[in-house]
Motif scaffolding. Structure first.
Motif, mmCIF file in Angstrom:
data_model
loop_
_atom_site.group_PDB
_atom_site.id
_atom_site.type_symbol
_atom_site.label_atom_id
_atom_site.label_comp_id
_atom_site.label_asym_id
_atom_site.label_seq_id
_atom_site.Cartn_x
_atom_site.Cartn_y
_atom_site.Cartn_z
ATOM 1 N N MET A 238 -6.461 -0.829 -1.611
ATOM 2 C CA MET A 238 -6.711 -2.022 -2.418
ATOM 3 C C MET A 238 -7.942 -2.736 -1.887
ATOM 4 N N ASP A 239 -8.919 -2.921 -2.761
ATOM 5 C CA ASP A 239 -10.141 -3.647 -2.408
ATOM 6 C C ASP A 239 -10.800 -3.095 -1.145
ATOM 7 N N GLY A 240 -10.802 -1.773 -1.018
ATOM 8 C CA GLY A 240 -11.487 -1.111 0.086
ATOM 9 C C GLY A 240 -10.685 -0.973 1.357
ATOM 10 N N ASN A 241 -9.473 -1.508 1.404
ATOM 11 C CA ASN A 241 -8.629 -1.415 2.598
ATOM 12 C C ASN A 241 -7.321 -0.704 2.269
ATOM 13 N N TYR A 242 -6.730 -0.096 3.297
ATOM 14 C CA TYR A 242 -5.490 0.649 3.091
ATOM 15 C C TYR A 242 -4.274 -0.182 3.496
ATOM 16 N N TYR A 243 -3.219 0.001 2.691
ATOM 17 C CA TYR A 243 -1.936 -0.669 2.910
ATOM 18 C C TYR A 243 -0.823 0.335 2.618
ATOM 19 N N TYR A 244 0.372 0.017 3.091
ATOM 20 C CA TYR A 244 1.538 0.823 2.751
ATOM 21 C C TYR A 244 2.401 0.088 1.725
ATOM 22 N N VAL A 245 2.987 0.890 0.823
ATOM 23 C CA VAL A 245 3.877 0.373 -0.209
ATOM 24 C C VAL A 245 5.110 1.268 -0.256
ATOM 25 N N ASP A 246 6.281 0.668 -0.230
ATOM 26 C CA ASP A 246 7.520 1.435 -0.340
ATOM 27 C C ASP A 246 8.298 0.910 -1.538
ATOM 28 N N THR A 247 8.134 1.561 -2.671
ATOM 29 C CA THR A 247 8.780 1.113 -3.905
ATOM 30 C C THR A 247 10.293 1.246 -3.810
ATOM 31 N N THR A 248 10.784 2.269 -3.128
ATOM 32 C CA THR A 248 12.227 2.451 -2.974
ATOM 33 C C THR A 248 12.853 1.268 -2.261
ATOM 34 N N TRP A 249 12.295 0.891 -1.134
ATOM 35 C CA TRP A 249 12.853 -0.219 -0.373
ATOM 36 C C TRP A 249 12.586 -1.554 -1.068
#
Length: 348
Positions: A238-249
């Protein structure tokens, strides 16, 4: 899980001659200026890459990239097999795994078989054969059904919206429209998500990647363990930076198997740093993952719900607005446990 079967073919040492065009000659001794590898290379399919922007593809060495392209091309074209540009089964396995990490929408394939060609004890070639779960005609029909559902799901977001808005929208939409259900059919792929409305972590992660790709947001399916159990989640840019997303949790019903609880979106798992997610998740992948330290597109930070100092008026305003707009739930986050305890004491 990936399924692999191995076949060993011994090439005869006699010259088989055929005068008809299109026949193959196996086991012959080449001229001294041509090696067996050179001949094998001539049979390999040359494929132009369509994945240069995909995260995992970018992490691969050149040999694995070539095999990745051949594997993906074979799957997309629903072909029976392809001779890949490697004699190393690990390279093939990494290429196949990488394809599935970058492309969450490959619902028509599950695992693969490979055939090794030998001359004596030397491997001189490998054929890759995808394990298709539906025919090419069935795949087309299913894809049309998925496309219709996806169009409905993405009706509320556009390509002009920000990366954060797209990720948040996909996160919320999947949680609100799809239930967690271990008994769901096809729960390892996106069919369960878009056609049945129920899935497990693999389905959630694949669908998240699939929808974000359609919105031009780079995303990867990451597999590993969460609280000691097999799990899948996403790495998102997102916007040039990395993040983690856990849709299950992010689905509040995840750990509530009787589904008696009113479902809500848990935003703790939207835009996490490596430090945050490492408290419960351990990735088990062969490729390198970035160290995610950015916080600008973390849900709480972006929405102004993250507090690093004691600001009772601002915190109170959040609760007041939630009350006035009749929100069922509102969450705020604090930088330290002391701030959290102070807020609990002050407001509750």
């Amino acid at each position: 899980m990936r399924q692999k079967k191995q076949y060993r073919i011994l090439l005869p040492l006699v010259l088989s001659v055929c005068l008809l065009s299109g026949c193959s000659i196996f086991g012959w001794t080449p001229p001294k200026d041509i090696t067996i590898t050179d001949i094998s290379k001539k049979q390999e399919k040359q494929v132009e890459s369509i994945s240069t922007e995909a995260y995992v593809y970018q992490t691969l060495d050149e040999e694995t990239k070539v095999v990745y392209d051949q594997v993906l091309d074979t799957i997309l074209n629903h072909e029976e097999k392809v001779e890949v540009s490697t004699c190393d089964t690990q390279v093939l396995d990494h290429a196949y795994t990488a394809v599935n990490a970058d492309y969450g929408g490959l619902f028509w394939v599950s695992g693969y078989m490979y055939t090794q060609h030998y001359r004596g004890d030397t491997i001189v070639g490998i054929d890759f054969s995808p394990n298709y779960t539906v025919s090419k005609e069935e795949r087309k029909e299913i894809q049309e059904q998925i496309d219709k559902k996806v169009e409905e799901m993405l009706a509320g977001i556009s390509q002009e919206d920000s990366d954060y808005e797209k990720v948040k929208y996909v996160f919320e939409t999947l949680i609100e429209n799809v239930d967690y259900n271990k008994e769901s059919e096809n729960n390892q792929n996106i069919r369960s998500v878009f056609l049945d409305g129920s899935t497990v972590c693999q389905g959630y992660a694949c669908a998240t990647q699939y929808l974000l790709k359609l919105l031009n947001v780079q995303s990867v399916v990451v597999t590993g363990k969460a609280n000691g159990e097999s799990h899948a989640w996403n790495l998102v840019r997102m916007d040039g930076n990395y993040y983690y997303v856990d849709t299950t949790w992010g689905n509040s019903r995840y750990l509530n198997e009787d589904n008696s609880e009113n479902k809500y979106v848990n935003y703790n798992y939207l835009g996490m740093t490596t430090e945050d997610i490492s408290m419960s998740h351990q990735a088990e992948v062969f490729y390198e993952l970035p160290v995610c330290t950015a916080t600008g597109d973390n849900y709480y930070v972006y929405e102004g719900l993250y507090f690093t100092e004691w600001e009772p008026d601002r915190i109170g305003a959040v609760f007041a607005k939630a009350w006035e707009t009749e929100q069922k739930k509102v969450s705020v986050k604090f930088a330290t446990n002391d701030l959290y305890e102070k807020a609990v004491s002050y407001f509750i």
